[in-house]
Design a protein around this motif. Structure first.
Motif, PDB file in Angstrom:
ATOM      1  N   PRO A  90       0.816  -1.223   0.000  1.00 44.33           N
ATOM      2  CA  PRO A  90       0.000   0.000   0.000  1.00 44.33           C
ATOM      3  C   PRO A  90       0.846   1.270   0.000  1.00 44.33           C
ATOM      4  O   PRO A  90       2.057   1.251   0.255  1.00 44.33           O
ATOM      5  N   LEU A  91       0.183   2.385  -0.258  1.00 44.41           N
ATOM      6  CA  LEU A  91       0.766   3.705  -0.050  1.00 44.41           C
ATOM      7  C   LEU A  91       0.691   4.066   1.437  1.00 44.41           C
ATOM      8  O   LEU A  91      -0.111   3.488   2.187  1.00 44.41           O
ATOM      9  N   PRO A  92       1.495   5.038   1.885  1.00 41.95           N
ATOM     10  CA  PRO A  92       1.420   5.454   3.300  1.00 41.95           C
ATOM     11  C   PRO A  92       0.044   6.002   3.649  1.00 41.95           C
ATOM     12  O   PRO A  92      -0.651   6.579   2.798  1.00 41.95           O
ATOM     13  N   VAL A  93      -0.350   5.837   4.889  1.00 41.63           N
ATOM     14  CA  VAL A  93      -1.656   6.315   5.344  1.00 41.63           C
ATOM     15  C   VAL A  93      -1.642   7.842   5.466  1.00 41.63           C
ATOM     16  O   VAL A  93      -0.584   8.472   5.470  1.00 41.63           O
ATOM     17  N   GLY A  94      -2.830   8.432   5.598  1.00 40.17           N
ATOM     18  CA  GLY A  94      -2.949   9.876   5.764  1.00 40.17           C
ATOM     19  C   GLY A  94      -4.049  10.233   6.738  1.00 40.17           C
ATOM     20  O   GLY A  94      -4.603   9.380   7.429  1.00 40.17           O
ATOM     21  N   ASN A  95      -4.341  11.526   6.807  1.00 39.50           N
ATOM     22  CA  ASN A  95      -5.437  12.033   7.642  1.00 39.50           C
ATOM     23  C   ASN A  95      -5.297  11.561   9.094  1.00 39.50           C
ATOM     24  O   ASN A  95      -6.239  11.050   9.692  1.00 39.50           O
TER      25      ASN A  95
END
Length: 994
Positions: A594-599
């Motif tokens: 996955p891509l890095p998480v956000g928010n």
């Protein structure tokens, strides 16, 4: 590669012109029109020379033989079918009765050039490069998760181009390429491989081998049973089986430097002990005695014996806990084997160490032990100009900057591998040694059974280069792939054709070009795929790609190439290409990590309970990259992060004690691996709470340096003096500021690089960038002042998922945030505005309700008023003056980093402070701090720059309160100065001036 069907009309129009009756024999006119047709199709995708027809043979079918330029085209079933259909119609108009048309190029039917990944056929085993692996070479058994559809048990050899080397003709060490555009290719490709590509591959489960030092740490410690030049301590403990000396030579560090044919892995001894499954274990310990705390790579070495164990159990004790590994000692003996990079303390009394046990999965085998290497170190291979009387000398550079030829000698490779010229030519030895090293690594394994070597089954090899070449119209040179098929009778040891390397090239190059075109530059140049005898492509006995990503000599290419966002994307593209290639060869399903998480947000939900929350970030370019779970890593105080815990949902609740800063980062997981980490958020509950604060990490920028173009004067370049950019974490490729801005000045020599020529005063240094860890810096000072704090990402605030009204104070970190482009075409997609409209709305609402705001950053006013990339908006100026109560005076307000408090109605602080304006390895540099001035009768200057008395900070105390610094708070170098300044700021914001 997506075939561009919108151009079919163009192709058909070319075809229609040829619909005239001719004789059954193919005429020159038909041949010419077919050439036009195919050449037009190819040029829609790649930039190559003219595609031409060598011959047309009509027998049972019509065979059309094209020149090799057609082979550079990425073949897909749909595009091939279209070409053939159009050719059939063309030939039909010429009364050729047989409609079966076949195209050939580079000696192959073009159908055979479709990568296996894009076909539905079940390939025979001898048509693929794969093998049944034994136990993996190195397995981390501490990780709290497993990877099922990534790269587990895959072994990849890759290297970043060139490196510092000795040139005997000049009796000096030098780079193999020119210093240009603030870097040199010898270091530039490292800025993709080490911080991005290797971690991606390893996070997918692969073991990655490099022929150059991977650790940028300048300190190194060797701990060895023989004791020579060993700074640390080697200890043995014998249980039911006793340690004994091995019967052949092992490693010993007997010299400060090494000359030709001196192999440190043949100058000492090693130890061995019989394995057990129960009883009293025997173990060896390597205890470092480091002078400096920091992050260090850990390498082990051992000897491979006929009865070596496949499960040697190593444990690395470090500041974050302990990490355990199983190492298959049946392969890889007699060299440095990388385990991982860990945080170690200086002289910690034996708490940090490496331990090897003889308790394994099977008794009666052998565990062997030799030296352990901690850290990267400085080069220690001495060279001399033997044609003249000249002393031997080492490079004096960190080992990670040096060429592969020197690392391979230090790593115990035979001299026939690292120096095929027998010491006469380090330049040719360097590029020739890389392919020979791949074969030596894989020698004796199922990948390369007929050569002697270390027995490691290498699945693929990859050479990362950039090319030369310039354009004067700011067009892109672009991306080239190289492979070679004619070595070793055109076959691999598995019996498969070496054309499999073309599959690897196609998948990686297509992924790179497609992703760049989708995200950054819709017309990024694809230069094709060459089947040519370059040493790095022709020598390895495994599928290999030599990538020329872009031209490091071309300004337009490097406007993208110096940006860490571009580097991340390209590295992810390469990883995805490798993953898809190996999935097709092993005929297994794949999942992209996955891509890095956000928010993200970290908030107190009770007196001591913290709730950490985040959202998944979906990858628009890859449908399989969705996360299924997450890992939360925790750090306490000034410690280091633990080894994480897996959680299924996108939140995590934890009790934290008072008086300590707790920090968190999160990664996303799926069956393909682990993402890069998130930003770092922190919380702290004060012992005697004076108030609460929310720290918002608004410094999200990573970018290339400022650049400029003056077409009329033929001037262009990068402007470090104004803004050196923001690396992701750090930059290992920066050498110094650009000094030649005239486009018309040509390259004459690597010492006279022409346009783009750059200084070299930083070429051995690691340059700090955005650590994404600033809430902990601000929070630590708040906690000491008696304020509890939570923290959140800018995204969480912009989505209005937090209530600023719940906090007495809001601290907005803006660092070097400013509107920034990416590459030459990025002017329409600016990112990283200090105060986007939704943020302005949130802050205005909070302030007008009587809030207290602390904001710091080097462009807090300039970005809204005087950013050269975008026109100033009246609404931005109004926000600055009416809400923040300040006005812009000038940017680049200081160079010495000195600020001092001045007496005002709101502050009596007269202390002096020092913030960082110089590139270094610890804190990012602030080249251009803002001078800001009060814009209201109740606003006052509270700090001035020491060198010129320009206003550096403004405070407002009216219906609400604001303190604004024109420089980033976190760049104040002294923790005690940060604590003092934060205490004064909080005093103003709480209206509690003493």
């Amino acid at each position: 590669m997506k075939f561009k069907f919108k151009y079919i009309a163009l192709i058909i129009s070319l075809l229609t012109l040829s619909f005239c009756k001719v004789e059954a024999q193919v005429s020159q006119d038909i041949k010419h029109r077919l050439e036009q047709l195919v050449d037009s199709v190819v040029r829609l995708e790649i930039s190559v020379g003219r595609v031409s027809i060598d011959s047309i043979i009509e027998n049972k079918s019509v065979r059309v033989y094209f020149n090799n330029n057609l082979s550079y085209y990425p073949m897909r079933p749909k595009s091939i079918a279209l070409l053939k259909d159009l050719a059939v119609e063309l030939f039909s108009s010429a009364d050729i009765s047989n409609k079966n048309v076949e195209f050939y190029t580079d000696g192959q039917k073009i159908d055979q050039l479709i990568p296996l990944f894009y076909t539905n056929k079940k390939s025979k085993s001898n048509e693929r490069f794969f093998f049944k692996h034994k136990a993996p070479h190195v397995k981390n058994i501490t990780k709290p998760f497993a990877i099922g559809r990534g790269l587990s048990n895959r072994h990849i050899a890759l290297w970043q181009s060139h490196g510092y080397y000795y040139e005997p003709k000049l009796s000096r060490w030098e780079w193999q390429r020119a210093r240009i555009f603030q870097t040199v290719e010898d270091l530039y490709t490292q800025s993709y491989v080490l911080p991005f590509l290797v971690p991606m591959l390893e996070s997918a489960g692969a073991q990655v081998f490099l022929p150059r030092e991977r650790d940028t740490q300048k300190h190194e410690e060797i701990i060895d049973n023989d004791g020579f030049n060993s700074e640390g301590t080697y200890l043995e403990y014998s249980g039911s089986k006793s340690w004994q000396e091995g019967q052949v030579s092992g490693f010993a560090h007997t010299k400060a430097s090494y000359k030709d044919n001196e192999n440190p892995f043949e100058q000492g001894t090693f130890r061995q002990v019989e394995t057990i499954t129960k009883g009293v274990e025997s173990y060896a310990q390597w205890i470092p005695s480091l002078d400096e705390s920091g992050r260090y790579a850990v390498y082990v070495s051992y000897h491979t014996l006929p009865q070596s164990t496949a499960t040697a159990h190593y444990t690395v004790h470090h500041r974050g806990g302990k990490t355990e590994f199983l190492v298959n000692q049946q392969m890889g003996g007699g060299t440095w084997i990388y385990l991982g990079t860990f945080d170690f303390s200086a002289r910690d009394g034996g708490q940090n160490k490496v331990v090897l046990s003889n308790r394994t999965a099977k008794k009666g085998e052998w565990v062997t032990a030799d030296a352990v290497k901690i850290g990267g170190g400085m080069g220690n291979i001495a060279r001399s100009a033997e044609a003249i009387i000249y002393p031997y000398e080492i490079s004096g550079y960190p080992r990670f900057t040096e060429a592969a030829r020197y690392w391979l000698q230090w790593a115990g490779m035979p001299s026939s591998i690292y120096s095929p010229s027998e010491g006469l030519n380090d330049y040719t030895d360097d590029y020739q040694s890389r392919g020979l090293w791949v074969n030596y690594l894989s020698g004796g394994s199922s990948a390369n059974p007929d050569e002697a070597g270390l027995g490691i089954p290498i699945d693929l090899a990859f050479a990362f280069h950039t090319d030369a070449g310039t354009t004067f119209n700011d067009s892109i040179i672009g991306t080239l792939g190289i492979f070679y098929t004619d070595s070793y009778q055109g076959k691999y040891a598995t019996g498969a054709s070496r054309y499999i390397a073309r599959d690897l090239n196609d998948l990686i190059q297509s992924q790179i070009v497609d992703d760049i075109r989708n995200l950054y530059h819709p017309d990024w140049t694809r230069r094709g795929m060459w089947n040519k005898a370059y040493s790095e492509a022709s020598t390895p006995r495994v599928p290999t790609m030599l990538l020329e990503l872009l031209s490091h000599q071309n300004f337009a290419d490097m406007q993208y190439g110096l940006d860490p966002r571009f580097r991340f994307t390209v590295s992810r593209s390469i990883y995805k290409g490798m993953l898809k290639f190996l999935a097709s060869q092993y005929q297994v399903p794949y999942v992209v990590q996955p891509l890095p998480v956000g928010n993200m947000a970290a908030q107190f939900i009770s007196q001591n309970e913290v709730k950490l929350s985040w959202d998944a970030v979906l990858d628009p370019l890859e449908s399989t990259a969705n996360p299924t779970s997450y890992v939360v890593y925790t750090r306490v105080g000034n410690g280091v992060f633990d080894q994480g815990r897996v959680v299924k949902n996108n939140q995590f609740i934890l009790d934290v004690p008072r008086g300590v800063v707790y920090s968190f980062k999160v990664t996303a997981l799926n069956d393909g691996g682990e993402s890069f980490p998130s930003e770092i958020l922190s919380v702290g509950r004060a012992l005697n709470e004076q108030g609460t604060a929310l720290i918002v990490n608004g410094f999200t920028r990573i970018s290339a340096p400022d650049d400029f173009v003056v077409s009329a004067d033929s001037l262009a370049g990068f402007l470090d003096l104004y803004d050196s950019g923001v690396p992701y974490l750090n930059d290992i490729s920066y050498i110094g500021a650009m000094k030649e801005f005239r486009r018309t000045i040509p390259w004459m020599d690597d010492d006279a690089s022409g346009f783009g020529d750059s200084y070299s005063d930083f070429e051995t240094e690691v340059i700090a960038g955005n650590s994404f860890d600033y809430p902990s810096v601000h929070g630590a000072s708040m906690l000491k002042a008696g304020f509890s704090f939570a923290s959140a990402s800018l995204e969480a605030l912009e989505r209005e998922e937090l209530s600023l009204a719940d906090y007495d104070i809001v601290d907005l970190i803006l660092g070097k945030q400013k509107q920034t482009k990416l590459g030459a075409l990025g002017i329409d997609k600016l990112m990283f505005k200090t105060f986007p409209s939704h943020l302005q709305k949130q802050i205005s609402k909070y302030c007008l309700a009587g809030g207290a705001l602390f904001v710091s950053g080097s462009y807090i006013a300039t970005d809204l008023i005087d950013n050269p990339l975008v026109a100033s908006q009246d609404s931005d100026k109004k926000f600055l003056e009416d809400v923040l109560k300040l006005k812009w005076r000038v940017n680049r307000a200081a160079k010495k980093g000195e600020v001092k408090g001045v007496v005002s109605p709101l502050s009596e602080d007269r202390s002096s402070y020092q913030f960082n304006q110089i590139l270094n390895s610890e804190t990012y540099a602030v080249e251009s701090p803002d001078a800001i001035e009060p814009a209201h009768k109740d606003a006052f200057t509270i700090m001035r720059y020491g060198e010129n008395n320009l206003s550096a900070a403004v405070a407002y105390d009216g219906d609400y309160k604001v303190v604004a610094l024109g420089f980033p708070f976190e760049t104040i170098q002294s923790p005690s100065q940060r604590d003092e300044l934060m205490s004064n700021i909080l005093r103003i914001l709480k209206n509690n001036k003493e």
